[in-house]
Write an enzyme that holds these catalytic residues in place. Structure first.
Site: not given
Ligand SMILES: NC(=O)c1ccc[n+]([C@@H]2O[C@H](COP(=O)([O-])OP(=O)(O)OC[C@H]3O[C@@H](n4cnc5c(N)ncnc54)[C@H](O)[C@@H]3O)[C@@H](O)[C@H]2O)c1
Length: 409
Positions: A217, A114, A157, A173, A133, A337-339, A309
């Site tokens: 992802i 972090k 990042e 992710s 990060y 949960v954000a992390n 997040d």
């Molecule tokens: N909470 C956590 O601990 C945590 C951990 C990791 C990632 N994340 C978050 O998860 C989210 C997704 O990450 P990712 O790596 O899968 O991103 P990514 O870019 O791989 O995938 C995002 C997907 O959303 C789609 N999309 C965009 N607009 C859309 C809509 N209106 N309707 C439906 N789909 C739509 C895109 O086409 C893409 O396929 C991010 O915000 C990331 O920061 C959170």
């Protein structure tokens, strides 16, 4: 220990200085050769951010750096939260230092998980490489502290490959995507307030219905887990290209559907678990599920908004913590949960270091300048160097002067 601390630093920095004076005459191949033979001192502090149990290097990673002639110092107990003992690191060839102060004092490169927190700002030295990060755009205080430190801040990042993917964000992710189904299944249980539905059903009983917003992802990993448990899964995305791909690789119990307000409104009342996994890079996630839609859902429906997040893709989302992960709105359980990866630090540590280690080895072997010159993806990780901001998004966020990183290389 004292000699250990001083000796390796002196020849490295002085040789670099001599090299920089003769750079023109020696040629870059010779410089690269010399740099390769030099030792870098690498320090791994224990993470001190609240509830952070990951560590930036596994014993296997330490062994790899040691094999490349570098010296690795680990702060005492840094790996405990991820299940790695001090002895595991010593066996791998690393040395243990008692305090965080010593780690920062002796190291040329600090590898972390972090961003540094306030108590670490004063420990960071001029010219020290900090590979971690940072998420600078979300903290002006951190940005200004790193400018003041004159350190070389390489942010995980923003390391970015040609296809725009972010190789040091992907592992987290993957963890969060897989975990979202695990958490969703748990909160669907009656004792956790859910509908009392088993994801896979049983013979004679329909499986649960899982709706995934976003098939990137996180969404793909969530779909694989939910499908594996036998649930009836639908992924919504706006990218036809992505949905064609998902359609090709997913099992028959995963379907795709275009993401739009009409389809979402129609689907939310019939689904048991909804996973928010949308990302529009650089902006807040859109609120695809609005407050009024909650009334149409069955009581005990579970929403896991992984995109929290980035503001979340459910209007009623707000960030929660592992200590108190859920809240209820109109009878719908929200897990935000954000992390999320923090709950599974051993898996997350290994997943993260699998991705970061090759870059860490490159930086240690070549020095940060050569490593960034030779690897455009890594060069994009340069955010702040010797007080100058090299990442446009960070400069724009706080109205700071932006400089092209080429001038530093
Ligand atoms: N909470 C956590 O601990 C945590 C951990 C990791 C990632 N994340 C978050 O998860 C989210 C997704 O990450 P990712 O790596 O899968 O991103 P990514 O870019 O791989 O995938 C995002 C997907 O959303 C789609 N999309 C965009 N607009 C859309 C809509 N209106 N309707 C439906 N789909 C739509 C895109 O086409 C893409 O396929 C991010 O915000 C990331 O920061 C959170």
């Amino acid at each position: 220990m004292k000699i250990d601390k001083i000796l390796p630093v002196f020849p490295f920095t002085s040789l670099l200085w001599i090299l920089s004076c003769f750079r023109g005459c020696l040629g870059s191949n010779f410089e690269a050769f010399i740099l390769k033979t030099l030792t870098m001192i690498i320090g791994i502090p224990k993470e001190i951010k609240n509830n952070e149990n990951r560590v930036a290097l596994t014993p296997a990673g330490a062994a790899e750096l040691v094999k490349n002639n570098h010296e690795v110092f680990i702060q005492k107990h840094a790996g405990i939260g991820s299940g790695f003992s001090d002895n595991d690191y010593v066996t791998a060839g690393a040395k243990i230092l008692e305090t965080i102060e010593l780690i920062y004092e002796v190291s040329e490169m600090i590898i972390k998980v972090k961003e540094p927190i306030e108590s670490e700002y004063g420990l960071i030295k001029n010219n020290q490489i900090i590979f971690t990060y940072f998420h600078f755009a979300s903290s002006e205080v951190l940005t200004r502290a790193m400018i003041k430190s004159k350190a070389i801040c390489l942010a995980y990042e923003t390391v970015e490959l040609d296809d725009k993917s972010l190789p040091l964000l992907i592992p987290m992710s993957e963890v969060a995507g897989r975990m979202s189904v695990q958490e969703g299944a748990k909160y669907l249980e009656k004792t956790f307030g859910g509908r009392g539905v088993l994801l896979g059903g049983v013979p004679g009983v329909y499986p649960a219905k899982v709706l995934i917003l976003g098939g990137g992802i996180v969404g793909t990993e969530a779909a694989k887990m939910a499908a594996g448990l036998g649930a009836d899964v639908t992924i919504l995305d706006v990218s036809l290209k992505r949905m064609r791909y998902l359609n090709d690789i997913m099992p028959a119990n995963v379907k795709t559907q275009m993401s739009n307000d009409f389809n979402i409104r129609e689907m939310v009342p019939t689904h048991d678990l909804i996973i928010g996994a949308v990302l529009i890079p650089g902006t807040k996630a859109p609120s695809l599920i609005t407050r009024d839609m909650l009334a149409s859902m069955k009581p005990g429906t579970v929403i896991v908004d992984v995109a929290v997040d980035q503001g979340g893709c459910i209007e009623t989302t707000h960030p929660t913590t592992h200590d108190d992960p859920t809240f209820l709105v109109d009878g719908v359980i929200h897990y935000c949960v954000a992390n999320m990866p923090g709950a599974v630090p051993r898996t997350s540590t290994i997943a993260l270091t699998n991705a970061t280690l090759p870059y860490a080895v490159k930086i240690a072997n070549k020095g940060w300048k050569s490593a960034c010159r030779d690897d455009i993806a890594l060069k994009k990780g340069l955010n702040i160097v010797n007080g100058e901001v090299f990442y446009k998004g960070v400069a724009d966020a706080f109205n700071l002067k932006y400089s092209d990183s080429d001038i530093a290389l």
